[in-house]
Design a protein around this motif. Structure first.
Motif, mmCIF file in Angstrom:
data_model
loop_
_atom_site.group_PDB
_atom_site.id
_atom_site.type_symbol
_atom_site.label_atom_id
_atom_site.label_comp_id
_atom_site.label_asym_id
_atom_site.label_seq_id
_atom_site.Cartn_x
_atom_site.Cartn_y
_atom_site.Cartn_z
ATOM 1 N N MET A 195 -2.305 2.095 -4.618
ATOM 2 C CA MET A 195 -2.279 3.264 -4.202
ATOM 3 C C MET A 195 -3.230 3.862 -3.048
ATOM 4 O O MET A 195 -3.109 4.866 -2.403
ATOM 5 C CB MET A 195 -2.641 4.188 -5.528
ATOM 6 N N GLY A 196 -3.866 2.713 -2.419
ATOM 7 C CA GLY A 196 -4.705 2.683 -1.294
ATOM 8 C C GLY A 196 -3.727 2.968 -0.184
ATOM 9 O O GLY A 196 -2.534 2.629 -0.249
ATOM 10 N N GLY A 197 -4.382 3.311 0.977
ATOM 11 C CA GLY A 197 -3.613 3.649 2.290
ATOM 12 C C GLY A 197 -4.186 2.727 3.236
ATOM 13 O O GLY A 197 -5.360 2.284 3.258
ATOM 14 N N GLU A 198 -3.351 2.379 4.391
ATOM 15 C CA GLU A 198 -3.637 1.214 5.490
ATOM 16 C C GLU A 198 -2.787 1.853 6.729
ATOM 17 O O GLU A 198 -1.510 1.929 6.710
ATOM 18 C CB GLU A 198 -3.272 -0.044 5.079
ATOM 19 N N ASP A 199 -3.498 1.895 7.585
ATOM 20 C CA ASP A 199 -2.864 2.344 9.081
ATOM 21 C C ASP A 199 -2.055 1.074 9.750
ATOM 22 O O ASP A 199 -1.534 1.131 10.661
ATOM 23 C CB ASP A 199 -3.525 3.621 10.000
ATOM 24 N N PHE A 200 -2.527 0.055 9.108
ATOM 25 C CA PHE A 200 -1.700 -1.329 9.301
ATOM 26 C C PHE A 200 -0.181 -1.109 9.076
ATOM 27 O O PHE A 200 0.633 -1.791 9.774
ATOM 28 C CB PHE A 200 -2.260 -2.438 8.620
ATOM 29 N N ALA A 201 -0.020 -0.261 8.211
ATOM 30 C CA ALA A 201 1.616 0.168 8.144
ATOM 31 C C ALA A 201 2.281 0.560 9.340
ATOM 32 O O ALA A 201 3.434 0.393 9.353
ATOM 33 C CB ALA A 201 1.604 1.239 6.794
ATOM 34 N N PHE A 202 1.563 1.028 10.141
ATOM 35 C CA PHE A 202 2.437 1.503 11.381
ATOM 36 C C PHE A 202 2.785 0.190 12.398
ATOM 37 O O PHE A 202 3.829 0.329 12.892
ATOM 38 C CB PHE A 202 1.449 2.352 12.281
ATOM 39 N N TYR A 227 0.759 -1.155 0.117
ATOM 40 C CA TYR A 227 0.107 0.001 0.030
ATOM 41 C C TYR A 227 0.934 1.187 0.111
ATOM 42 O O TYR A 227 2.144 1.133 0.166
ATOM 43 C CB TYR A 227 -0.663 0.155 1.243
ATOM 44 N N ALA A 228 0.359 2.552 -0.270
ATOM 45 C CA ALA A 228 0.871 3.693 -0.423
ATOM 46 C C ALA A 228 1.168 4.338 0.826
ATOM 47 O O ALA A 228 0.661 4.381 1.790
ATOM 48 C CB ALA A 228 0.493 4.301 -1.586
ATOM 49 N N ASN A 229 2.269 5.429 0.722
ATOM 50 C CA ASN A 229 2.175 6.553 1.555
ATOM 51 C C ASN A 229 1.104 7.411 1.373
ATOM 52 O O ASN A 229 0.621 7.499 0.124
ATOM 53 C CB ASN A 229 3.398 7.293 1.343
ATOM 54 N N THR A 278 2.209 8.068 -3.018
ATOM 55 C CA THR A 278 3.492 7.236 -3.291
ATOM 56 C C THR A 278 4.001 6.177 -2.473
ATOM 57 O O THR A 278 3.359 5.921 -1.837
ATOM 58 C CB THR A 278 4.474 8.726 -2.915
ATOM 59 N N HIS A 279 5.034 5.825 -3.269
ATOM 60 C CA HIS A 279 5.684 4.674 -2.493
ATOM 61 C C HIS A 279 6.974 5.173 -2.196
ATOM 62 O O HIS A 279 7.751 4.459 -1.359
ATOM 63 C CB HIS A 279 5.596 3.406 -3.461
ATOM 64 N N ASN A 280 7.551 6.005 -2.742
ATOM 65 C CA ASN A 280 9.098 6.262 -2.585
ATOM 66 C C ASN A 280 9.153 7.226 -1.444
ATOM 67 O O ASN A 280 8.546 8.379 -1.682
ATOM 68 C CB ASN A 280 9.740 6.892 -3.987
ATOM 69 N N PRO A 290 2.700 5.596 6.546
ATOM 70 C CA PRO A 290 3.663 5.287 5.474
ATOM 71 C C PRO A 290 3.008 4.201 4.778
ATOM 72 O O PRO A 290 2.072 3.368 4.888
ATOM 73 C CB PRO A 290 4.610 5.138 6.315
ATOM 74 N N ALA A 291 3.893 3.942 3.580
ATOM 75 C CA ALA A 291 3.674 2.831 2.967
ATOM 76 C C ALA A 291 3.659 1.541 3.583
ATOM 77 O O ALA A 291 4.518 1.495 4.503
ATOM 78 C CB ALA A 291 4.863 2.624 1.725
#
Length: 392
Positions: free
Chosen positions: A332-339, A185-187, A264-266, A301-302
């Motif tokens: 390009m979706g986002g997910e707070d699982f990233a944290f 997933y993306a930033n 973004t991803h970068n 974040p991504a």
């Protein structure tokens, strides 16, 4: 709504009754959705349904949300479901449609919660066989991207050695599970741009500085950032989603406010974008004699899957009856699982829900039959993951 578990213990329920129970959970949650950080009744329902299965609840200091645990000893892994809804008026016409005006489970968090409730009850029946503990996080406020941080701050990840989660995917057919190693997933970042011109009568625009014209130039120019400033080989999406100006037909407004998102991803490109936007909007506004300012709100974040756990998730999916797909590129979706994945190794997967309408649409209507397969998948994933962690 009376549930089957209030009438008899889950150990005596048939497979068909268990399936019906999970759907009942989902439909009751769907009828009573609650917005981020307001999931009080949802928390009460989840707590009650877990207690009916004699599932241990952990006393973390949370305003909303629930943390349950099954098993004993070490190691410890976690599973996560999100529980909040969206400010959307439902138009599905289903008998179990939302009873809350302008609030709807339009992202399927009711499905995710029902899956993990099913997993909790299924693992409870096998608790003596578990080679460790499974902690299940029923997380609030995913839609506002602050729920994962709340659980982390409360200590819900303390001692956890790996974490796993899912999201339904309406663009995927039933029976498909998709993920990938690395970025999935993306930033996610949000921006607000405020343009300050000079108000005037609409019949005498030369006496003012037209903030609407300036804002229109800015909306168009912003699209040159992904298409001309950064390489076309990089994934950059910039969308203006709100344009607010004026309150009557014959007045040029003093100010305009734009809002939108950048994906973004970068990480390096992510860091550059606020500066690029600021330079662009101030240059355009200044050329008209106006002023422009940027408010930048950094989101999650991504989402970076641990490669070994992504391979494990795909192999297990194939083994448990899914058609497992390795995604070729991030989304390009986002997910707070990233944290969570910034803190721990783990993996997040997409599971097909086959809706004609996508996430966050008022007619979003996923196929509930995905629940049973997902319950069986995560109920098998948990003990296997515990054994892998124990060997590390």
């Amino acid at each position: 709504m009376t549930t089957l578990l209030t009438e008899q213990r889950s150990t005596s329920l048939s497979a068909q009754q268990l399936s019906q129970q999970r759907v009942q959970w989902r439909r009751e949650l769907h009828q009573h959705p609650e917005l981020s950080n307001q999931e009080f009744a949802t928390t009460e329902r989840i707590t009650r349904w877990l207690k009916q299965g004699d599932i241990r609840l952990l006393p973390f200091d949370l305003k909303t949300g629930v943390v349950a645990e099954i098993g004993q000893g070490e190691p410890l892994i976690a599973l996560r479901a999100d529980i909040d809804a969206l400010p959307i008026e439902e138009v599905t016409g289903q008998p179990w449609a939302s009873q809350q005006p302008a609030v709807m489970h339009a992202c399927g968090h009711d499905l995710h919660t029902s899956v993990m409730l099913g997993v909790a009850h299924q693992l409870k029946q096998r608790e003596a066989e578990l080679p460790g503990r499974v902690r299940i996080l029923f997380q609030p406020a995913e839609e506002t991207f602050d729920g994962a941080k709340q659980l982390i701050d409360a200590g819900a990840l303390d001692g956890v050695q790996a974490i796993f989660g899912m999201h339904n995917a309406p663009d995927l057919p039933l029976g498909v599970l998709r993920t990938r190693p690395g970025a999935f997933y993306a930033n996610v970042d949000r921006f607000v741009i405020r343009i300050h011109g000079k108000g005037a009568h609409a019949a005498r625009p030369q006496e003012g500085i037209d903030s609407i014209v300036i804002a229109s130039h800015i909306v168009t120019a912003l699209q040159t950032l992904p298409s001309r400033v950064f390489s076309s080989l990089e994934s950059v999406v910039l969308s203006v989603t709100r344009f607010t100006a004026g309150n009557t037909w014959n007045v040029l407004p003093q100010s305009v406010e734009l809002e939108g998102t950048v994906r973004t991803h970068n990480a390096d490109i992510r860091a550059q974008i606020p500066h690029k936007i600021t330079s662009l909007i101030q240059g355009i506004a200044g050329g008209f004699g106006a002023q422009a300012e940027l408010e930048w709100i950094e989101g999650p974040p991504a989402l970076i899957n641990t490669p070994a756990w992504a391979d494990f998730a795909l192999a297990l999916a194939q083994e448990t009856g899914y058609h497992a797909e390795r995604a070729e590129s991030p989304q390009m979706g986002g997910e707070d699982f990233a944290f969570y994945l910034q803190q721990l190794p783990g993996v997040f997967v997409s599971i097909g829900s086959a809706s004609d309408f996508g996430l966050h649409h008022p007619a979003f209507d996923p196929d509930e039959s995905l629940i049973d397969a997902a319950v069986n998948y995560f109920s098998e994933l948990a003990p296997r993951a515990l054994r892998i962690v124990a060997q590390q």
